[in-house]
Design a protein around this motif. Structure first.
Motif, PDB file in Angstrom:
ATOM      1  N   GLY A  34       0.778  -1.227   0.000  1.00 47.98           N
ATOM      2  CA  GLY A  34       0.000   0.000   0.000  1.00 47.98           C
ATOM      3  C   GLY A  34       0.807   1.275   0.000  1.00 47.98           C
ATOM      4  N   LEU A  35       2.125   1.180   0.132  1.00 46.84           N
ATOM      5  CA  LEU A  35       2.964   2.372   0.104  1.00 46.84           C
ATOM      6  C   LEU A  35       3.193   2.832  -1.333  1.00 46.84           C
ATOM      7  CD1 LEU A  35       5.552   1.592   2.919  1.00 46.84           C
ATOM      8  CD2 LEU A  35       3.869   3.450   2.884  1.00 46.84           C
ATOM      9  N   PRO A  36       3.494   4.122  -1.530  1.00 45.80           N
ATOM     10  CA  PRO A  36       3.632   4.638  -2.898  1.00 45.80           C
ATOM     11  C   PRO A  36       4.847   4.076  -3.624  1.00 45.80           C
ATOM     12  CG  PRO A  36       4.289   6.301  -1.293  1.00 45.80           C
ATOM     13  CD  PRO A  36       3.673   5.173  -0.513  1.00 45.80           C
ATOM     14  N   THR A  37       4.753   4.030  -4.950  1.00 42.96           N
ATOM     15  CA  THR A  37       5.885   3.714  -5.813  1.00 42.96           C
ATOM     16  C   THR A  37       5.939   4.749  -6.930  1.00 42.96           C
ATOM     17  OG1 THR A  37       4.907   2.357  -7.575  1.00 42.96           O
ATOM     18  CG2 THR A  37       5.321   1.272  -5.444  1.00 42.96           C
ATOM     19  N   ASN A  71      11.330   1.020  -4.753  1.00 43.50           N
ATOM     20  CA  ASN A  71       9.971   1.461  -5.068  1.00 43.50           C
ATOM     21  C   ASN A  71       9.868   2.915  -5.512  1.00 43.50           C
ATOM     22  OD1 ASN A  71       9.184  -1.092  -4.396  1.00 43.50           O
ATOM     23  ND2 ASN A  71       8.158  -0.539  -2.492  1.00 43.50           N
ATOM     24  N   LEU A  72      10.638   3.804  -4.876  1.00 43.31           N
ATOM     25  CA  LEU A  72      10.571   5.220  -5.231  1.00 43.31           C
ATOM     26  C   LEU A  72      11.694   5.654  -6.162  1.00 43.31           C
ATOM     27  CD1 LEU A  72       9.570   6.946  -1.853  1.00 43.31           C
ATOM     28  CD2 LEU A  72       8.091   6.137  -3.712  1.00 43.31           C
ATOM     29  N   GLY A  73      12.743   4.830  -6.300  1.00 39.69           N
ATOM     30  CA  GLY A  73      13.850   5.201  -7.168  1.00 39.69           C
ATOM     31  C   GLY A  73      14.808   6.203  -6.556  1.00 39.69           C
ATOM     32  N   VAL A  74      14.814   6.338  -5.220  1.00 40.43           N
ATOM     33  CA  VAL A  74      15.749   7.245  -4.556  1.00 40.43           C
ATOM     34  C   VAL A  74      17.161   6.681  -4.681  1.00 40.43           C
ATOM     35  CG1 VAL A  74      16.411   8.307  -2.361  1.00 40.43           C
ATOM     36  CG2 VAL A  74      13.981   8.009  -2.923  1.00 40.43           C
ATOM     37  N   GLU A 131       6.242   7.914   2.978  1.00 41.87           N
ATOM     38  CA  GLU A 131       5.328   8.877   2.359  1.00 41.87           C
ATOM     39  C   GLU A 131       5.930  10.277   2.347  1.00 41.87           C
ATOM     40  OE1 GLU A 131       1.986   8.070   4.809  1.00 41.87           O
ATOM     41  OE2 GLU A 131       1.304   6.358   3.590  1.00 41.87           O
ATOM     42  N   TRP A 132       6.709  10.621   3.383  1.00 40.29           N
ATOM     43  CA  TRP A 132       7.389  11.919   3.410  1.00 40.29           C
ATOM     44  C   TRP A 132       8.424  12.018   2.300  1.00 40.29           C
ATOM     45  CZ3 TRP A 132      12.529  13.395   4.523  1.00 40.29           C
ATOM     46  CH2 TRP A 132      12.726  14.764   4.728  1.00 40.29           C
ATOM     47  N   PHE A 133       9.256  10.990   2.132  1.00 36.73           N
ATOM     48  CA  PHE A 133      10.232  10.986   1.033  1.00 36.73           C
ATOM     49  C   PHE A 133       9.517  11.149  -0.307  1.00 36.73           C
ATOM     50  CE2 PHE A 133      13.606   9.745   3.830  1.00 36.73           C
ATOM     51  CZ  PHE A 133      14.785   9.912   3.127  1.00 36.73           C
TER      52      PHE A 133
END
Length: 322
Positions: free
Chosen positions: A18-21, A273-276, A235-237
């Protein structure tokens, strides 16, 4: 490297459900992830932060007499001369015109110094960053290797948050954690702010302490200090569009999440997931001392890891200009 948690720990996929990607955000072929946030405007923000023209390099030395701080399971670098004055004295080498030179080679883990991770370095459920198949890592990283990051380079406004100094310590304790709320509080105490699309640099004092401790003590009960996983932090990142996380630890996060027992969950939540982009093992002590003296904690940060084809990461010597 072979490190395992308890079989009773939750599955990483369940932990992150459920966390963003950011998969697909920059197209199906993207391999640099959140570094896409660092467009010309962000580079110019970094340049605008330069006030003094002072420079700092952040790489640890390769081949230091104490060795290199390495994640358990990795071997120290080995450098050796293959040509030097001894060869000429022994009659083993000669060049016309009385010219002589030396040469050497090095064997090392590509992540055995200050380095950038490739976005495909860590995965779960057989999928890398952007949904690439983990089978693409066999033999060489065919997708999401370090090369796209190396070819692009990194430049933008960065903020240093000195968590060790904020807590009144030379170095954070083993396993000591902090959250994004702690980062924001430390930044406020420094008189600076973390802004959207900033490169985030965090000092714990950990890597610097390697050169002050005995190796046995440094590695005993090995758990690095660092950021700890929470859904709110991820979610903050995501909301802040942080492109790059840089720390003076080997893992950029506490080695084992103290609540779930999962190994390196932020590698999965932020990188996969976020590509950081993750840059690790930075030497931040001299930069932090200078920032504490003059109160300037924001600056231009630049980095260009080596272009190692198929590499899971690559050494880098980041350059900061204040």
């Amino acid at each position: 490297m072979c490190v395992h948690g308890s079989n009773n720990n939750p599955d990483i996929g369940q932990l992150l459900e459920g966390l963003p990607t950011n998969w697909g955000k920059w197209g199906p072929d993207d391999e640099v992830g959140a570094l896409n946030y660092l467009q010309a405007e962000q580079v110019l923000r970094g340049i605008a932060a330069v006030r003094q023209g002072r420079t700092f390099t952040l790489q640890i030395p390769i081949g230091h007499e104490k060795g290199e701080p390495l994640f358990p399971g990795r071997r120290p670098s080995m450098r050796m001369n293959v040509l030097d004055k001894g060869h000429y004295l022994a009659g083993k080498a000669h060049f016309d015109g009385n010219v002589e030179f030396s040469d050497d080679v090095i064997f090392m883990h590509v992540q055995g110094s200050t380095q950038y991770d490739a976005l495909g370095h860590v995965w779960y459920d057989d999928k890398l960053w952007n949904g690439y198949d983990a089978m693409s890592t066999i033999g060489s990283m065919a997708r999401a290797s370090i090369v796209p990051i190396a070819e692009r380079g990194v430049a933008g406004r960065a903020v240093l948050v000195d968590m060790a100094r904020h807590r009144g310590k030379a170095v954070l304790d083993k396993g000591e954690t902090f959250t994004h709320h702690d980062l924001l509080a430390a930044a406020r105490a420094q008189g600076t702010a973390i802004e959207p699309r900033d490169i985030l640099i965090i000092r714990t004092g950990w890597i610097g302490s390697f050169y002050e401790r005995e190796a046995a003590e440094f590695y005993s009960d090995f758990v690095e200090p660092g950021l700890t996983f929470s859904r709110e932090l991820v979610e903050w990142f995501h909301a802040m569009e942080i492109p790059n996380l840089v720390t003076d630890t080997m893992g950029n996060e506490v080695t084992v999440d103290p609540r779930s027992g999962v190994m390196i969950p932020l590698h999965a939540a932020l990188m996969r997931n976020l590509g950081v982009a993750f840059a690790e093992v930075a030497q931040l002590d001299a930069l932090a001392e200078d920032c504490a003296r003059d109160g300037q904690w924001q600056f231009l940060y630049t980095a260009a890891p080596l272009k190692i084809v198929g590499g899971t990461g690559a050494p880098v010597n980041p350059l900061v200009i204040k």
